[in-house]
Design a protein around this motif. Structure first.
Motif, PDB file in Angstrom:
ATOM      1  N   UNK A  12       0.838  -1.194   0.000  1.00 56.79           N
ATOM      2  CA  UNK A  12       0.000   0.000   0.000  1.00 56.79           C
ATOM      3  C   UNK A  12       0.876   1.248   0.000  1.00 56.79           C
ATOM      4  N   UNK A  13       0.895   1.975  -1.110  1.00 55.34           N
ATOM      5  CA  UNK A  13       1.742   3.163  -1.168  1.00 55.34           C
ATOM      6  C   UNK A  13       2.072   3.584  -2.573  1.00 55.34           C
ATOM      7  N   UNK A  14       3.159   4.347  -2.706  1.00 53.90           N
ATOM      8  CA  UNK A  14       3.412   5.070  -3.954  1.00 53.90           C
ATOM      9  C   UNK A  14       3.905   4.197  -5.099  1.00 53.90           C
ATOM     10  N   UNK A  15       3.481   4.601  -6.279  1.00 49.23           N
ATOM     11  CA  UNK A  15       4.015   4.100  -7.553  1.00 49.23           C
ATOM     12  C   UNK A  15       4.241   5.339  -8.401  1.00 49.23           C
ATOM     13  N   UNK A  16       5.461   5.548  -8.833  1.00 49.03           N
ATOM     14  CA  UNK A  16       5.786   6.796  -9.534  1.00 49.03           C
ATOM     15  C   UNK A  16       6.761   6.536 -10.683  1.00 49.03           C
ATOM     16  N   UNK A  43      -2.877   1.483  -4.557  1.00 52.66           N
ATOM     17  CA  UNK A  43      -2.315   2.810  -4.752  1.00 52.66           C
ATOM     18  C   UNK A  43      -3.269   3.611  -5.620  1.00 52.66           C
ATOM     19  N   UNK A  44      -2.963   4.882  -5.808  1.00 52.66           N
ATOM     20  CA  UNK A  44      -3.692   5.693  -6.766  1.00 52.66           C
ATOM     21  C   UNK A  44      -2.878   5.810  -8.034  1.00 52.66           C
ATOM     22  N   UNK A  45      -3.421   5.371  -9.161  1.00 52.27           N
ATOM     23  CA  UNK A  45      -2.715   5.452 -10.446  1.00 52.27           C
ATOM     24  C   UNK A  45      -3.502   6.315 -11.423  1.00 52.27           C
ATOM     25  N   UNK A  81      -1.420  17.455  -6.700  1.00 57.72           N
ATOM     26  CA  UNK A  81      -2.675  17.041  -7.335  1.00 57.72           C
ATOM     27  C   UNK A  81      -2.558  15.715  -8.088  1.00 57.72           C
ATOM     28  N   UNK A  82      -1.572  14.884  -7.713  1.00 58.87           N
ATOM     29  CA  UNK A  82      -1.345  13.630  -8.438  1.00 58.87           C
ATOM     30  C   UNK A  82      -2.346  12.551  -8.023  1.00 58.87           C
ATOM     31  N   UNK A  83      -2.432  11.526  -8.848  1.00 59.62           N
ATOM     32  CA  UNK A  83      -3.359  10.415  -8.589  1.00 59.62           C
ATOM     33  C   UNK A  83      -3.024   9.702  -7.286  1.00 59.62           C
ATOM     34  N   UNK A  84      -1.726   9.604  -6.972  1.00 59.00           N
ATOM     35  CA  UNK A  84      -1.336   8.936  -5.737  1.00 59.00           C
ATOM     36  C   UNK A  84      -1.523   9.797  -4.519  1.00 59.00           C
ATOM     37  N   UNK A  85      -1.066  11.019  -4.590  1.00 50.46           N
ATOM     38  CA  UNK A  85      -1.115  11.905  -3.421  1.00 50.46           C
ATOM     39  C   UNK A  85      -2.541  12.247  -3.017  1.00 50.46           C
ATOM     40  N   UNK A  86      -3.437  12.389  -3.965  1.00 54.39           N
ATOM     41  CA  UNK A  86      -4.795  12.846  -3.671  1.00 54.39           C
ATOM     42  C   UNK A  86      -5.755  11.713  -3.303  1.00 54.39           C
ATOM     43  N   UNK A  87      -5.220  10.535  -3.019  1.00 52.20           N
ATOM     44  CA  UNK A  87      -6.050   9.417  -2.576  1.00 52.20           C
ATOM     45  C   UNK A  87      -6.721   9.763  -1.249  1.00 52.20           C
ATOM     46  N   UNK A  88      -8.017   9.525  -1.144  1.00 50.46           N
ATOM     47  CA  UNK A  88      -8.774   9.849   0.068  1.00 50.46           C
ATOM     48  C   UNK A  88      -9.453   8.598   0.624  1.00 50.46           C
ATOM     49  N   UNK A  89      -9.760   8.589   1.930  1.00 51.97           N
ATOM     50  CA  UNK A  89     -10.344   7.386   2.549  1.00 51.97           C
ATOM     51  C   UNK A  89     -11.613   6.896   1.878  1.00 51.97           C
ATOM     52  N   UNK A  90     -12.441   7.808   1.374  1.00 51.19           N
ATOM     53  CA  UNK A  90     -13.701   7.380   0.770  1.00 51.19           C
ATOM     54  C   UNK A  90     -13.479   6.588  -0.520  1.00 51.19           C
ATOM     55  N   UNK A 136       4.314  10.499   3.674  1.00 47.09           N
ATOM     56  CA  UNK A 136       4.716  11.885   3.934  1.00 47.09           C
ATOM     57  C   UNK A 136       3.659  12.869   3.472  1.00 47.09           C
ATOM     58  N   UNK A 137       3.186  12.703   2.253  1.00 46.78           N
ATOM     59  CA  UNK A 137       2.373  13.730   1.590  1.00 46.78           C
ATOM     60  C   UNK A 137       0.887  13.516   1.809  1.00 46.78           C
ATOM     61  N   UNK A 138       0.231  14.544   2.297  1.00 45.29           N
ATOM     62  CA  UNK A 138      -1.220  14.489   2.529  1.00 45.29           C
ATOM     63  C   UNK A 138      -1.960  14.982   1.287  1.00 45.29           C
ATOM     64  N   UNK A 139      -3.205  14.528   1.089  1.00 40.77           N
ATOM     65  CA  UNK A 139      -4.002  13.698   1.998  1.00 40.77           C
ATOM     66  C   UNK A 139      -3.722  12.196   1.922  1.00 40.77           C
TER      67      UNK A 139
END
Length: 308
Positions: free
Chosen positions: A5-9, A50-52, A102-111, A131-134
């Motif tokens: 669970x985490x970043x892919x860049x 992750x958020x892609x 505003x990236x797909x990964x960084x802007x991942x939210x609980x909902x 590190x980076x919110x949210x």
């Protein structure tokens, strides 16, 4: 299944072009992504959350995951851009310029988090995604929602230059480590996380007091040590190898450790508190061998099971 669970860049690596001008070549990367790739290649049943982005770089990341047998069904896709890390090499030292707003990964939210299927038996967290919110708080929410009955490993892989609010970040890591079963740190991570004038063993004991059953400390060429809750320490030497570069070494180490614990039938929240020194030794040795293959070749290129 072990869910990473985490970043892919995308790492944009300098390279020459046909015109002779400097250019950049896109390479898949990210600490958690690299761990997922290594786990898939080592034969462990693995997935990634992750958020892609749906952009060309997101497609490149998704293709690479599938090629290494990583389940992508829990990935959240969006039209936001991919995270890019442009690498500048000066006298052999790499510095990074991140494009993450505003990236797909960084802007991942609980909902947006999916419901985890029962076959997910372990969760791995780490890297700059904490590190980076949210997004960072979203991974905390995932841990708090789904980590109570699954084995949890955390490797913060601390990058000080990426941290804007050190106190807030330390507090987040403390919350997560209190719920983790395995915490893995490099010696540099430990020094940054606990800058107080304590011995290395005292700092490890401070992490142990937070609650994890197993603490792993890696020290580069000095090898790695594992600490059990009863005070037992296990050490393995670094596997001798001609080093090409160290990119992805720690991520591959994580995968080797998790893969062997899974193979031994010990990667369960109820079993990790009773892990034996011999079992920990076997897992650490496997992790060190896997990492040695990665450092022997260029880039984050983890071994396949047949290469072990």
């Amino acid at each position: 299944m072990i869910l990473c669970c985490g970043e892919a860049l995308i790492d944009m690596i300098p390279g020459p072009t046909l015109s002779g001008q400097a250019g950049f070549v896109p390479h898949t990367g990210g600490a958690v992504f690299n761990t997922a790739i290594a786990l898939g290649r080592l034969g462990a049943r693995t997935g990634m959350l992750t958020g892609l982005s749906r952009d060309m770089f997101g497609q490149q990341l998704s293709t690479a995951l599938k090629a290494s047998h990583v389940d992508t069904s829990l990935i959240i896709t969006s039209d936001r851009p991919s995270t890019l890390a442009f690498v500048q090499l000066v006298d052999g030292q790499a510095t990074y310029s991140f494009f993450d707003e505003n990236s797909a990964g960084r802007m991942l939210t609980p909902d947006a988090l999916p419901t985890l299927p029962p076959e997910v038996s372990a969760l791995f967290f780490g890297g700059i995604s904490l590190v980076c919110e949210p997004g960072a708080e979203t991974y905390v929410a995932l841990l708090e929602r789904d980590g109570h009955d699954r084995a949890v490993m955390i490797d913060p892989n601390i990058r000080p230059g990426f941290i804007r609010d050190a106190a807030r970040y330390r507090a987040r890591l403390a919350r997560m480590m209190q719920q983790a079963d395995i915490v893995k740190l490099s010696d540099e991570d430990l020094a940054w996380l606990l800058p107080a004038p304590l011995s290395r063993r005292e700092k490890v004991e401070t992490i142990q007091d937070m609650g994890p059953s197993v603490v792993i400390l890696t020290c580069g060429r000095e090898g790695a040590s594992g600490y059990l809750a009863d005070g037992t320490q296990v050490h393995v030497a670094a596997t001798p190898v001609e080093v090409t570069d160290t990119v992805g070494a720690g991520d591959t180490f994580n995968a080797g450790l998790l893969a062997m614990l899974s193979e031994l039938g010990q990667l369960h929240k109820a079993k990790l508190p009773f892990l034996s020194p011999a079992q920990l030794q076997e897992a650490l040795e496997h992790a060190a061998r896997a990492a040695a293959v990665t450092v022997s070749r260029a880039g984050a290129n983890p071994p396949w099971a047949a290469e072990m």
